[in-house]
Design a protein around this motif. Structure first.
Motif, PDB file in Angstrom:
ATOM      1  N   ALA A 246       0.768  -0.697  -0.261  1.00  0.00           N
ATOM      2  CA  ALA A 246      -0.407  -0.170  -0.584  1.00  0.00           C
ATOM      3  C   ALA A 246       1.094   1.542   0.451  1.00  0.00           C
ATOM      4  O   ALA A 246       0.323   2.434  -0.888  1.00  0.00           O
ATOM      5  N   GLY A 249       3.653   0.514  -3.198  1.00  0.00           N
ATOM      6  CA  GLY A 249       3.360  -0.111  -4.616  1.00  0.00           C
ATOM      7  C   GLY A 249       3.859  -1.742  -4.275  1.00  0.00           C
ATOM      8  O   GLY A 249       4.391  -2.241  -3.667  1.00  0.00           O
ATOM      9  N   VAL A 274      -6.137   0.908  -1.889  1.00  0.00           N
ATOM     10  CA  VAL A 274      -5.921  -0.268  -1.655  1.00  0.00           C
ATOM     11  C   VAL A 274      -6.725  -1.495  -1.933  1.00  0.00           C
ATOM     12  O   VAL A 274      -7.740  -0.929  -0.832  1.00  0.00           O
ATOM     13  N   ARG A 287      -1.874  -2.180  -4.602  1.00  0.00           N
ATOM     14  CA  ARG A 287      -2.110   0.006  -4.606  1.00  0.00           C
ATOM     15  C   ARG A 287      -2.972  -0.616  -5.719  1.00  0.00           C
ATOM     16  O   ARG A 287      -2.523  -0.831  -7.052  1.00  0.00           O
ATOM     17  N   LYS A 288      -4.091   0.394  -5.532  1.00  0.00           N
ATOM     18  CA  LYS A 288      -5.455   0.025  -6.802  1.00  0.00           C
ATOM     19  C   LYS A 288      -4.765   1.422  -7.998  1.00  0.00           C
ATOM     20  O   LYS A 288      -3.608   0.846  -9.418  1.00  0.00           O
ATOM     21  N   ARG A 291      -1.037   7.214  -6.499  1.00  0.00           N
ATOM     22  CA  ARG A 291      -1.248   7.190  -4.996  1.00  0.00           C
ATOM     23  C   ARG A 291      -1.973   7.345  -3.720  1.00  0.00           C
ATOM     24  O   ARG A 291      -3.144   7.387  -4.755  1.00  0.00           O
ATOM     25  N   VAL A 292      -2.181   6.795  -2.771  1.00  0.00           N
ATOM     26  CA  VAL A 292      -2.933   6.636  -2.061  1.00  0.00           C
ATOM     27  C   VAL A 292      -4.011   7.532  -1.862  1.00  0.00           C
ATOM     28  O   VAL A 292      -3.340   9.151  -1.296  1.00  0.00           O
ATOM     29  N   LEU A 316       1.258   5.362   6.484  1.00  0.00           N
ATOM     30  CA  LEU A 316       0.519   4.984   5.110  1.00  0.00           C
ATOM     31  C   LEU A 316       0.076   6.613   4.495  1.00  0.00           C
ATOM     32  O   LEU A 316       0.135   7.338   3.364  1.00  0.00           O
TER      33      LEU A 316
END
Length: 422
Positions: A246, A249, A274, A287-288, A291-292, A316
């Motif tokens: 997360a 990457g 994520v 991670r989708k 940046r989260v 995070l």
């Protein structure tokens, strides 16, 4: 004194095996005191806290053997020589107080040192004492020790705890297994470690219902027998390593992980961008897209967001897009990792039990100092995502709760090494 050197090295990919739960094993080990027959635990984590509990049980006269490279703990309390838990051992670890209920239930008396304060809060024994007194115990505090006795044996009762304390629930449940009659414990903690303890006690012959809910009912029995039990997966280690892909990457599969152990945590990761999916072997995390996103967090008793994952989640959020608010409702003084993250370029403001984190695009490596167990691993996670080198000192905290951190993270491509102290 050892330190850990982490160099930001991009995405992580591969598999990480998750160990048995520290907090479950530390609760299961004192259960041996309830019976004359052997108790064997498999899937035990290899940690310094387990060695401390071993030393405590041995000081009482229990036999404890560590087998299969520490993953099996074989115990027997058939010939105990003492019912006194000495300060010199108890002071090292909070969970040592879990010998109180079993000793009192089986022998009718016990002397257990108060564990004292803790870096993340006082965590007093009052809830333990109130519950045991409800079962008929007479407990006196003298010279830093709890002197407990139950001359006529413990007796079942209805007791409602003022707070759903995990440790107090565990102590009271273990004591009630040998009490005369029925005990109903209300506002009980619901953590998976308590469910695991009850499953073990049931194998030993205890009659218990309601584990995993806020009301646990225990029908006392005359004696418990031996058993073999597999320690549940460590949901805090699981959650910690879920944050590795997360924060930097990649895609990692956590072997042995189960969604039911981390549902509220996984929901927050999903909201942050994520992906968490269950597989035949465990949980897969990735991670989708880039940046989260910032998400707010409030720590709560299970099934809420775990306080033991708050520090890691803050790491995070330091790299997230936007501003997040993390509210700590379980322990006071649990933001000591925040100033260390600020040294790495994080933007964090702490006011009492609330931390406001405004994400930055990139953290920068720096020398930082671990203040407690979960803070230490949060700094390692931050180091994975940082530019340059991060040196985390005072990592003896880490050894209490994470086995083979360097090996596990190296296995998924992280650049990390342990530096031996002078």
């Amino acid at each position: 004194m050892d330190s850990i050197l982490v160099t930001g090295n991009g995405p992580v990919n591969g598999q990480i095996p998750i160990a048995g739960a520290k907090n479950a094993c530390l609760t299961l080990m004192p259960a041996t005191l309830l019976s004359e027959e052997p108790l064997t635990l498999t899937n035990a984590p290899r940690l310094s806290d387990i060695k401390t509990m071993t030393a405590l049980l041995q000081s009482l006269g229990a036999e404890v053997s560590s087998l299969q490279d520490g993953q099996v703990q074989a115990m027997s309390s058939h010939d105990l020589t003492s019912q006194t838990a000495d300060y010199e051992i108890v002071r090292k670890m909070r969970a040592s107080n879990l010998v109180l209920g079993p000793l009192l239930a089986r022998f009718g008396h016990a002397v257990v040192s108060l564990p004292g304060g803790c870096a993340i809060g006082a965590r007093p024994m009052d809830l333990h004492v109130e519950g045991l007194e409800a079962l008929g115990a007479e407990i006196e505090l003298k010279d830093g020790y709890l002197y407990a006795k139950a001359p006529g044996g413990l007796k079942g009762a209805v007791h409602e705890m003022r707070f759903a304390s995990v440790g107090a629930t565990e102590n009271i449940v273990m004591a009630a297994t040998l009490a005369k009659g029925t005990t109903v414990l209300k506002n009980a903690a619901r953590e998976p470690e308590i469910v695991d303890l009850v499953e073990c006690l049931r194998k030993m012959g205890a009659q218990i219902a309601g584990e995993g809910t806020s009301t646990i009912e225990i029908q006392g029995v005359d004696r418990l027998h031996g058993a073999t039990h597999q320690v549940v997966t460590d949901r805090i280690e699981l959650g910690t390593y879920m944050l590795a892909p997360a924060i930097c990457g990649g895609e990692v599969e956590l072997l042995g992980g189960r969604m039911r152990l981390v549902e509220s945590f996984a929901a927050k990761l999903d909201a942050a961008g994520v992906s968490v999916t269950e597989t035949d072997k465990g949980l897969k995390v990735a991670r989708k897209n880039g940046r989260v996103s910032a998400v707010d967090v409030v720590t709560e008793p299970f099934p809420g967001f775990p306080t033991d994952l708050q520090a890691q989640m803050m790491a995070l959020m330091c790299t997230a897009e936007g501003t997040s608010v993390l509210e700590e409702r379980i322990f006071e003084n649990r933001f000591m990792h925040a100033p260390e993250l600020v040294r790495m370029g994080a933007n964090i403001e702490v006011h009492g039990g609330t931390a406001t984190v405004t994400g930055v695009e990139r953290l920068k490596g720096a020398p930082v100092m671990a203040t407690d167990l979960r803070a230490s691993v949060s700094l390692i996670l931050a180091g994975l995502a940082a530019e340059g080198e991060t040196t985390v000192s005072r990592v003896y905290h880490l050894d209490r709760g994470y086995e083979h951190v360097v090996r596990k993270l190296e296995g998924v491509g992280a650049k990390i090494e342990r530096i031996k102290g002078q």
